[in-house]
Structure formats: structure tokens, C-alpha cells
Design a protein around this motif. Structure first.
Motif, PDB file in Angstrom:
ATOM      1  N   MET A   1      -8.518 -11.446   2.182  1.00 12.73           N
ATOM      2  CA  MET A   1      -7.838 -10.169   2.181  1.00 12.73           C
ATOM      3  C   MET A   1      -8.879  -9.092   2.488  1.00 12.73           C
ATOM      4  O   MET A   1      -9.891  -8.991   1.821  1.00 12.73           O
ATOM      5  N   ASN A   2      -8.591  -8.306   3.484  1.00 10.85           N
ATOM      6  CA  ASN A   2      -9.532  -7.263   3.865  1.00 10.85           C
ATOM      7  C   ASN A   2      -9.064  -5.892   3.346  1.00 10.85           C
ATOM      8  O   ASN A   2      -8.034  -5.783   2.688  1.00 10.85           O
ATOM      9  N   THR A   3      -9.831  -4.862   3.635  1.00  8.06           N
ATOM     10  CA  THR A   3      -9.513  -3.540   3.101  1.00  8.06           C
ATOM     11  C   THR A   3      -8.226  -2.981   3.691  1.00  8.06           C
ATOM     12  O   THR A   3      -7.525  -2.215   3.030  1.00  8.06           O
ATOM     13  N   GLU A   4      -7.918  -3.360   4.926  1.00  9.49           N
ATOM     14  CA  GLU A   4      -6.675  -2.870   5.540  1.00  9.49           C
ATOM     15  C   GLU A   4      -5.453  -3.409   4.792  1.00  9.49           C
ATOM     16  O   GLU A   4      -4.489  -2.688   4.551  1.00  9.49           O
ATOM     17  N   ASP A   5      -5.495  -4.681   4.389  1.00 10.35           N
ATOM     18  CA  ASP A   5      -4.398  -5.259   3.608  1.00 10.35           C
ATOM     19  C   ASP A   5      -4.297  -4.597   2.230  1.00 10.35           C
ATOM     20  O   ASP A   5      -3.197  -4.356   1.718  1.00 10.35           O
ATOM     21  N   LEU A   6      -5.443  -4.324   1.637  1.00 12.02           N
ATOM     22  CA  LEU A   6      -5.436  -3.676   0.328  1.00 12.02           C
ATOM     23  C   LEU A   6      -4.878  -2.258   0.400  1.00 12.02           C
ATOM     24  O   LEU A   6      -4.176  -1.819  -0.513  1.00 12.02           O
ATOM     25  N   LYS A   7      -5.168  -1.550   1.478  1.00 19.01           N
ATOM     26  CA  LYS A   7      -4.613  -0.200   1.642  1.00 19.01           C
ATOM     27  C   LYS A   7      -3.095  -0.248   1.742  1.00 19.01           C
ATOM     28  O   LYS A   7      -2.397   0.563   1.129  1.00 19.01           O
ATOM     29  N   LYS A   8      -2.578  -1.204   2.493  1.00 18.24           N
ATOM     30  CA  LYS A   8      -1.129  -1.340   2.637  1.00 18.24           C
ATOM     31  C   LYS A   8      -0.469  -1.667   1.304  1.00 18.24           C
ATOM     32  O   LYS A   8       0.572  -1.099   0.955  1.00 18.24           O
ATOM     33  N   LEU A   9      -1.077  -2.576   0.539  1.00 17.71           N
ATOM     34  CA  LEU A   9      -0.524  -2.914  -0.768  1.00 17.71           C
ATOM     35  C   LEU A   9      -0.612  -1.747  -1.741  1.00 17.71           C
ATOM     36  O   LEU A   9       0.289  -1.534  -2.554  1.00 17.71           O
TER      37      LEU A   9
ATOM     38  N   ILE B   1      -0.554   1.502  -0.991  1.00 16.16           N
ATOM     39  CA  ILE B   1       0.458   2.500  -0.624  1.00 16.16           C
ATOM     40  C   ILE B   1       1.839   2.038  -1.056  1.00 16.16           C
ATOM     41  O   ILE B   1       2.621   2.810  -1.630  1.00 16.16           O
ATOM     42  N   ALA B   2       2.147   0.782  -0.807  1.00 14.12           N
ATOM     43  CA  ALA B   2       3.445   0.249  -1.226  1.00 14.12           C
ATOM     44  C   ALA B   2       3.586   0.280  -2.745  1.00 14.12           C
ATOM     45  O   ALA B   2       4.643   0.628  -3.280  1.00 14.12           O
ATOM     46  N   GLY B   3       2.515  -0.059  -3.445  1.00 16.15           N
ATOM     47  CA  GLY B   3       2.549  -0.014  -4.906  1.00 16.15           C
ATOM     48  C   GLY B   3       2.748   1.387  -5.442  1.00 16.15           C
ATOM     49  O   GLY B   3       3.477   1.599  -6.417  1.00 16.15           O
ATOM     50  N   ALA B   4       2.118   2.368  -4.811  1.00 17.90           N
ATOM     51  CA  ALA B   4       2.283   3.754  -5.247  1.00 17.90           C
ATOM     52  C   ALA B   4       3.720   4.234  -5.023  1.00 17.90           C
ATOM     53  O   ALA B   4       4.289   4.930  -5.870  1.00 17.90           O
ATOM     54  N   ILE B   5       4.297   3.864  -3.892  1.00 21.73           N
ATOM     55  CA  ILE B   5       5.683   4.258  -3.621  1.00 21.73           C
ATOM     56  C   ILE B   5       6.632   3.607  -4.616  1.00 21.73           C
ATOM     57  O   ILE B   5       7.539   4.253  -5.147  1.00 21.73           O
ATOM     58  N   LEU B   6       6.416   2.326  -4.894  1.00 18.92           N
ATOM     59  CA  LEU B   6       7.281   1.623  -5.857  1.00 18.92           C
ATOM     60  C   LEU B   6       7.110   2.191  -7.262  1.00 18.92           C
ATOM     61  O   LEU B   6       8.081   2.317  -8.009  1.00 18.92           O
TER      62      LEU B   6
END
Length: 50
Positions: free
Chosen positions: A1-9, A11-16
Motif C-alpha cells: 500500500m502506497n501513500t496514494e492509496d492511504l490518501k484515498k482511504l 479522504i473516504a474515511g473522513a467523509i464517512l
């Protein structure tokens, strides 16, 4: 898992989290369902079944 995947997760976690914290009851239920789906796709044993 790279930093780009972590950023996406993240952002999704913050929205949820915002939907769960500040939304009505149906938004809370939806946020929990989506979060459960995201987590299930990341867990190795469950990911193989899905």
C-alpha cells in the motif's frame, strides 16, 4: 500500500465519519454499511471471498 492509496482511504474515511457524526439516522446507517464494505475489501480472509 502506497501513500496514494492511504490518501484515498483517509479522504473516504473522513467523509464517512462526517456523515456518521452529523447526518440523520439513515446517513449513519449508510456510512456504517459503506465503511464495513471498505474494511471487508482490505481484510485478507474476507477479500478472497468477495
Amino acid at each position: 500500500m502506497n501513500t496514494e492509496d492511504l490518501k484515498k482511504l483517509a479522504i473516504a474515511g473522513a467523509i464517512l465519519f462526517a456523515a456518521y457524526k452529523f447526518g440523520p439516522s439513515y446517513a449513519k446507517a449508510g456510512a456504517l454499511a459503506v465503511a464495513a464494505g471498505v474494511i471487508a475489501k482490505r481484510v485478507p480472509y474476507v477479500k478472497d471471498v468477495l
